[in-house]
Design a protein around this motif. Structure first.
Motif, PDB file in Angstrom:
ATOM      1  N   ASN A   1      -1.360 103.472  57.076  1.00 12.22           N
ATOM      2  CA  ASN A   1      -2.121 102.881  56.387  1.00 12.22           C
ATOM      3  C   ASN A   1      -3.428 102.158  57.325  1.00 12.22           C
ATOM      4  O   ASN A   1      -2.636 101.345  58.209  1.00 12.22           O
TER       5      ASN A   1
ATOM      6  N   ASP B   1      -5.931 100.106  57.210  1.00 13.08           N
ATOM      7  CA  ASP B   1      -6.343  98.953  56.999  1.00 13.08           C
ATOM      8  C   ASP B   1      -5.091  97.782  57.427  1.00 13.08           C
ATOM      9  O   ASP B   1      -5.501  96.854  58.067  1.00 13.08           O
ATOM     10  N   LYS B   2      -3.862  98.305  57.328  1.00  8.94           N
ATOM     11  CA  LYS B   2      -2.772  97.425  57.801  1.00  8.94           C
ATOM     12  C   LYS B   2      -2.450  97.891  59.051  1.00  8.94           C
ATOM     13  O   LYS B   2      -1.391  97.132  59.763  1.00  8.94           O
TER      14      LYS B   2
ATOM     15  N   LYS C   1       5.948 105.635  50.983  1.00  5.98           N
ATOM     16  CA  LYS C   1       5.092 106.016  49.891  1.00  5.98           C
ATOM     17  C   LYS C   1       5.302 105.628  48.704  1.00  5.98           C
ATOM     18  O   LYS C   1       4.714 105.641  47.728  1.00  5.98           O
TER      19      LYS C   1
ATOM     20  N   ASP D   1       2.353  96.033  47.653  1.00  5.25           N
ATOM     21  CA  ASP D   1       1.106  95.512  48.508  1.00  5.25           C
ATOM     22  C   ASP D   1       1.243  94.336  49.055  1.00  5.25           C
ATOM     23  O   ASP D   1       1.630  93.471  47.958  1.00  5.25           O
TER      24      ASP D   1
END
Length: 320
Positions: free
Chosen positions: A260, A262-263, A269, A274
Motif C-alpha cells: 500500500n 499511501d501507508k 489482502k 483500514d
C-alpha cells in the motif's frame, strides 16, 4: 609383557572402530543436555531447546570426537531503516535484541573529535523496562553510532564504535546488538557405540533422523529439513507497528500481503481493516500490516576513547 600386549591390542581395536565411523553412522536425532539435537547428512545441525535455536556445522574428528561450530553474527551491530511521515523532523529507533544485556551507547549525527560522546541507553542495574524500547528524538540522523562494553568492565578504555552512514535519509530505525553468547562458541561431543556423549555420565542414544521427524509435527519436520543456517542479519525485515516480526516464508508473504503506497506498508489482502493499527487496543499478535526495513550496509568501525552521557535513554520506574 602380557599387559603391554593387551593395551596395544585394545588400541588397535579402537583404531579400527574409529576408522569405521562415518558421517552416516553419526547423523541422526539425539536428546542431550535438555535439547533436541538433529545432525543432518549434509553435516549441518539444528539444536532446539528451551527458548534456544542453534544451527551450524558438525565435523567428525579423531577418536570419535564431533566438533560443532554454531552459526554466529558477523558483526556486533546491525541497523535497519525506513521512511515514516508522521514524526516531522524527529527520528525514531527501536533498540532490539541484546541492547538490554550489556552496556550499550548511542549517538545520532557526526561524532565529536577528538573524543566522541555517546549516550547511555540503559542505566546499570536497570530492571522492569518493558519491550519495545522505542526512542524518538530530534536529531541529525545522517550518521548513527553505537558502542558497547560488558557490565562491570573497567579495562575497556577504547571501546569499539560502529558508525552507520544513513545515505537513504531514513528516519525510522531498528537496531540490533549481538552480545557474546556461550551458544555461539564451538564445542565437542564424542560418538561411540551408537551414543553421543557430552561427558561419561551424560549421553544420548542415536535415533533415526527421518523416523524421528515423521513422528513429529509437519512444522518441525519442515523446519529441520529446510533450515541449514541462521541468517542473523538478513537484508530486509518486516515488522508490525508494535514490533512483532513476521517470520513466515516468502510464499506465505506473497500469498497474503500487498503493498500500500499511501501507508508505505504491506497489508494483509483479506484481514486488514483500514487504520486498525491506530486503535488503542491494537493487539501485538495481529499481523495485518507490516513495515519493511532495509539494512544499512555502509558502516565503519573504530576504537576510541569516549565520553558517556550518563543520563540514560530508558529509565525504569523501579529505579532507586
Amino acid at each position: 609383557m602380557k599387559v603391554k600386549f593387551a593395551i596395544i591390542f585394545l588400541a588397535m581395536i579402537l583404531t579400527k572402530e574409529i576408522k569405521a565411523q562415518t558421517i552416516q553412522d553419526i547423523s541422526g536425532a539425539y536428546t542431550l543436555r535438555g535439547g533436541n539435537h538433529y545432525l543432518k547428512h549434509d553435516q549441518t545441525f539444528v539444536i532446539i531447546g528451551y527458548a534456544t535455536l542453534i544451527t551450524g556445522k558438525w565435523e567428525l574428528k579423531e577418536k570419535g570426537f564431533v566438533l560443532f561450530t554454531p552459526d554466529r553474527p558477523k558483526e556486533k551491530f546491525t541497523l535497519y531503516g525506513r521512511h515514516i511521515k508522521n514524526i516531522g523532523d524527529s527520528v525514531k529507533i527501536m533498540l532490539s535484541n541484546g541492547f538490554y544485556d550489556d552496556e550499550t551507547l548511542l549517538h545520532f549525527g557526526e561524532l565529536q573529535k577528538p573524543v566522541p560522546e555517546l549516550k547511555r541507553i540503559f542505566k546499570p542495574g536497570h530492571r522492569h523496562i518493558s519491550f519495545p524500547y522505542v526512542y524518538t528524538t530530534k536529531a541529525n540522523s545522517k550518521f548513527v553510532s553505537f558502542s558497547y562494553f560488558s557490565y562491570g568492565d573497567k579495562t575497556t578504555k577504547t571501546p569499539e564504535i560502529y558508525t552507520f552512514a544513513n545515505t537513504e535519509n531514513y528516519n525510522d530505525f531498528i537496531g540490533f546488538y549481538f552480545e557474546d553468547k556461550h551458544q555461539y562458541k564451538p564445542f565437542y561431543y564424542q560418538f561411540k557405540n551408537g551414543k553421543l556423549y557430552y561427558d561419561e555420565d551424560s549421553f544420548s542414544e542415536k535415533e533415526d533422523l527421518e523416523a524421528t521427524l515423521q513422528e513429529n509435527s509437519n512444522e518441525l519436520s519442515d523446519l529441520i529439513n529446510n533450515l541449514n543456517h541462521l541468517d542473523f542479519s538478513p537484508q530486509q525485515l518486516f515488522y508490525t507497528p508494535l514490533y512483532n516480526e513476521f517470520n513466515g516464508d516468502e510464499e506465505e508473504f506473497n500469498l497474503n500481503f500487498e503493498f500500500n503506497k499511501d501507508k508505505n506498508a504491506w497489508i494483509n489482502k483479506l484481514n486488514y481493516v483500514d487504520n486498525e493499527e491506530n486503535s488503542k487496543d491494537y493487539d501485538y499478535n495481529t499481523i495485518n500490516i507490516l513495515y519493511e526495513y532495509q539494512q544499512l550496509n555502509d558502516f565503519t568501525k573504530q576504537k576510541s576513547a569516549i565520553k558517556i552521557d550518563q543520563k540514560p535513554i530508558f529509565i525504569s520506574n523501579y529505579e532507586d
